[in-house]
Design a protein around this motif. Structure first.
Motif, PDB file in Angstrom:
ATOM      1  N   ILE A 204       0.818  -1.090  -0.020  1.00  0.00           N
ATOM      2  CA  ILE A 204       0.048  -0.051   0.022  1.00  0.00           C
ATOM      3  C   ILE A 204       1.010   1.199   0.120  1.00  0.00           C
ATOM      4  O   ILE A 204       1.607   1.318   0.864  1.00  0.00           O
ATOM      5  N   LEU A 205       0.796   2.084  -1.060  1.00  0.00           N
ATOM      6  CA  LEU A 205       1.704   3.144  -1.048  1.00  0.00           C
ATOM      7  C   LEU A 205       0.921   4.528  -1.372  1.00  0.00           C
ATOM      8  O   LEU A 205      -0.099   4.559  -2.284  1.00  0.00           O
ATOM      9  N   VAL A 206       1.508   5.752  -0.875  1.00  0.00           N
ATOM     10  CA  VAL A 206       1.000   7.083  -1.434  1.00  0.00           C
ATOM     11  C   VAL A 206       1.795   7.441  -2.264  1.00  0.00           C
ATOM     12  O   VAL A 206       3.297   7.278  -2.165  1.00  0.00           O
ATOM     13  N   THR A 207       1.564   7.998  -3.313  1.00  0.00           N
ATOM     14  CA  THR A 207       2.534   8.777  -4.561  1.00  0.00           C
ATOM     15  C   THR A 207       1.772   9.502  -5.357  1.00  0.00           C
ATOM     16  O   THR A 207       0.649   9.781  -5.546  1.00  0.00           O
ATOM     17  N   HIS A 208       2.637  10.511  -5.722  1.00  0.00           N
ATOM     18  CA  HIS A 208       2.311  11.299  -6.993  1.00  0.00           C
ATOM     19  C   HIS A 208       2.622  10.903  -8.494  1.00  0.00           C
ATOM     20  O   HIS A 208       2.494  11.451  -9.283  1.00  0.00           O
ATOM     21  N   ASP A 209       3.362   9.909  -8.400  1.00  0.00           N
ATOM     22  CA  ASP A 209       4.082   9.355  -9.439  1.00  0.00           C
ATOM     23  C   ASP A 209       2.899   8.283 -10.195  1.00  0.00           C
ATOM     24  O   ASP A 209       2.787   7.285  -9.700  1.00  0.00           O
ATOM     25  N   THR A 210       2.414   8.701 -11.210  1.00  0.00           N
ATOM     26  CA  THR A 210       1.372   8.181 -12.049  1.00  0.00           C
ATOM     27  C   THR A 210       2.100   6.785 -12.694  1.00  0.00           C
ATOM     28  O   THR A 210       1.144   5.946 -12.922  1.00  0.00           O
ATOM     29  N   GLU A 211       3.189   6.762 -13.124  1.00  0.00           N
ATOM     30  CA  GLU A 211       3.830   5.417 -13.569  1.00  0.00           C
ATOM     31  C   GLU A 211       4.067   4.530 -12.663  1.00  0.00           C
ATOM     32  O   GLU A 211       3.535   3.549 -12.639  1.00  0.00           O
ATOM     33  N   LEU A 212       4.189   4.824 -11.351  1.00  0.00           N
ATOM     34  CA  LEU A 212       4.306   4.066 -10.260  1.00  0.00           C
ATOM     35  C   LEU A 212       2.904   3.564  -9.672  1.00  0.00           C
ATOM     36  O   LEU A 212       2.732   2.322  -9.659  1.00  0.00           O
ATOM     37  N   ALA A 213       2.109   4.563  -9.677  1.00  0.00           N
ATOM     38  CA  ALA A 213       0.591   4.180  -9.439  1.00  0.00           C
ATOM     39  C   ALA A 213       0.181   2.964 -10.593  1.00  0.00           C
ATOM     40  O   ALA A 213      -0.583   1.984 -10.088  1.00  0.00           O
ATOM     41  N   HIS A 214       0.502   3.196 -11.747  1.00  0.00           N
ATOM     42  CA  HIS A 214      -0.135   2.465 -12.776  1.00  0.00           C
ATOM     43  C   HIS A 214       0.531   0.835 -12.664  1.00  0.00           C
ATOM     44  O   HIS A 214      -0.272  -0.024 -13.229  1.00  0.00           O
ATOM     45  N   ARG A 215       1.569   0.739 -11.719  1.00  0.00           N
ATOM     46  CA  ARG A 215       2.320  -0.550 -11.759  1.00  0.00           C
ATOM     47  C   ARG A 215       1.628  -1.420 -10.672  1.00  0.00           C
ATOM     48  O   ARG A 215       1.589  -2.713 -10.331  1.00  0.00           O
ATOM     49  N   CYS A 216       0.680  -0.593  -9.964  1.00  0.00           N
ATOM     50  CA  CYS A 216      -0.258  -1.163  -8.729  1.00  0.00           C
ATOM     51  C   CYS A 216      -1.314  -1.851  -9.489  1.00  0.00           C
ATOM     52  O   CYS A 216      -2.042  -1.632 -10.458  1.00  0.00           O
ATOM     53  N   SER A 217      -1.825  -2.941  -8.607  1.00  0.00           N
ATOM     54  CA  SER A 217      -2.942  -3.683  -9.009  1.00  0.00           C
ATOM     55  C   SER A 217      -4.380  -2.932  -8.760  1.00  0.00           C
ATOM     56  O   SER A 217      -5.512  -3.263  -9.349  1.00  0.00           O
ATOM     57  N   ARG A 218      -4.460  -1.923  -8.235  1.00  0.00           N
ATOM     58  CA  ARG A 218      -5.367  -1.041  -7.789  1.00  0.00           C
ATOM     59  C   ARG A 218      -5.090   0.323  -7.479  1.00  0.00           C
ATOM     60  O   ARG A 218      -3.974   0.489  -6.832  1.00  0.00           O
ATOM     61  N   THR A 219      -5.969   1.246  -7.882  1.00  0.00           N
ATOM     62  CA  THR A 219      -5.652   2.974  -7.555  1.00  0.00           C
ATOM     63  C   THR A 219      -6.706   3.481  -6.795  1.00  0.00           C
ATOM     64  O   THR A 219      -7.950   3.453  -7.236  1.00  0.00           O
ATOM     65  N   VAL A 220      -6.410   3.955  -5.702  1.00  0.00           N
ATOM     66  CA  VAL A 220      -7.480   4.629  -4.887  1.00  0.00           C
ATOM     67  C   VAL A 220      -7.365   6.286  -4.873  1.00  0.00           C
ATOM     68  O   VAL A 220      -6.483   6.679  -4.568  1.00  0.00           O
ATOM     69  N   THR A 221      -8.149   6.667  -5.529  1.00  0.00           N
ATOM     70  CA  THR A 221      -7.937   8.330  -5.669  1.00  0.00           C
ATOM     71  C   THR A 221      -8.846   8.991  -4.304  1.00  0.00           C
ATOM     72  O   THR A 221      -9.936   8.914  -4.200  1.00  0.00           O
ATOM     73  N   ILE A 222      -8.097   9.960  -3.595  1.00  0.00           N
ATOM     74  CA  ILE A 222      -8.556  10.817  -2.593  1.00  0.00           C
ATOM     75  C   ILE A 222      -8.707  12.269  -3.074  1.00  0.00           C
ATOM     76  O   ILE A 222      -7.656  12.830  -3.494  1.00  0.00           O
ATOM     77  N   GLU A 223      -9.790  12.772  -2.952  1.00  0.00           N
ATOM     78  CA  GLU A 223     -10.100  14.103  -3.208  1.00  0.00           C
ATOM     79  C   GLU A 223     -10.820  14.896  -2.395  1.00  0.00           C
ATOM     80  O   GLU A 223     -11.864  14.485  -1.969  1.00  0.00           O
ATOM     81  N   ALA A 224     -10.286  15.950  -1.907  1.00  0.00           N
ATOM     82  CA  ALA A 224     -10.790  16.469  -0.464  1.00  0.00           C
ATOM     83  C   ALA A 224     -11.244  15.610   0.467  1.00  0.00           C
ATOM     84  O   ALA A 224     -12.426  15.957   1.151  1.00  0.00           O
ATOM     85  N   GLY A 225     -10.402  14.687   0.867  1.00  0.00           N
ATOM     86  CA  GLY A 225     -10.505  13.808   1.882  1.00  0.00           C
ATOM     87  C   GLY A 225     -11.748  12.791   1.854  1.00  0.00           C
ATOM     88  O   GLY A 225     -12.264  12.079   2.601  1.00  0.00           O
TER      89      GLY A 225
END
Length: 235
Positions: A204-225
């Protein structure tokens, strides 16, 4: 919502609020999230969206205002600080943007430290495991170097070895490439995924790196909490 028996982390109605000069500030609101064992999840969003706060709550490093986090079958709100620490020490690894190595310890000593804190492992075995991890990350000739004598990329590789040496069930990473140049960051990420695949940990990782995020099996986007949209836990 019924419990997901395949989830290694279950989050229900999670909220985090803090007091500030204007009153109460909502950082996270009504977060619902399941993380399936063995998957990799990238938490993404703009600065200030609550990503790192969520990571801290998932790992039991912070307390929620309301709602629940069930980590490895344990409801965190029912545990004391000592119980949370024991849970983390036995089952969780961490990688931080700022490395957070102990400056007075060599690379080998930094990697061996979690095993010593865990207890129940003979000194020789702890040293052997630490040396093996440092060799895996390409630092077999830097084991006796202190952090100040290592480059940023080398320090992060030591941090990776330290995170994996206990063979954790879950690895939390907070902006693991944020302090590194692009080429070094890619090399570190390759190592992280290689080690993760070898050990089968949940990542489970926090990142601004879209390339890194795409390597994960799932992306969770947080917006305004809040979690933006819903995706299947194992997607």
């Amino acid at each position: 919502m019924p419990e997901n028996t395949n989830a290694i982390i279950e989050v229900r109605s999670l909220c985090k609020r803090v007091k500030d000069a204007t009153g109460e500030l909502t950082i996270l609101e009504n977060i619902e999230l399941d993380v399936i064992a063995g998957t990799s999840v990238a938490i993404v969003g703009a600065s200030g969206s609550g990503k790192s706060t969520l990571l801290g709550l998932l790992a039991g490093l912070d307390n929620a205002t309301s709602g629940s986090v069930r980590l490895l079958g344990r409801e965190l709100s029912t545990l004391s600080e000592d119980e949370r620490a024991r849970l983390r020490n036995g089952s969780i690894g961490f990688v931080f943007q700022s490395f957070q190595l102990m400056p007075h310890l060599t690379a080998l000593e930094n990697v061996r430290l979690p095993l010593e804190l865990q207890g129940g492992i003979e000194a020789h075995e702890a040293t052997t495991r630490a040396q093996a991890l440092l060799e895996q990350v390409g630092l077999s000739k830097r084991t006796q170097h202190y952090p100040k004598l290592l480059s940023g990329g080398e320090q992060q590789r030591v941090a990776l070895a330290r995170a994996f040496v206990t063979r954790p069930a879950i690895l939390f990473a907070d902006e693991p490439t944020g302090s590194l140049d692009a080429a070094t960051g890619r090399a570190v990420i390759d190592l992280m995924f290689e080690l993760n695949a070898a050990q089968g940990a949940t990542l489970i990782l926090v990142t601004h790196d879209t390339e890194l995020a795409h390597r994960c099996s799932r992306t969770v986007t947080i917006e305004a909490g809040r979690v933006l949209g819903r995706s299947p836990p194992g997607a």
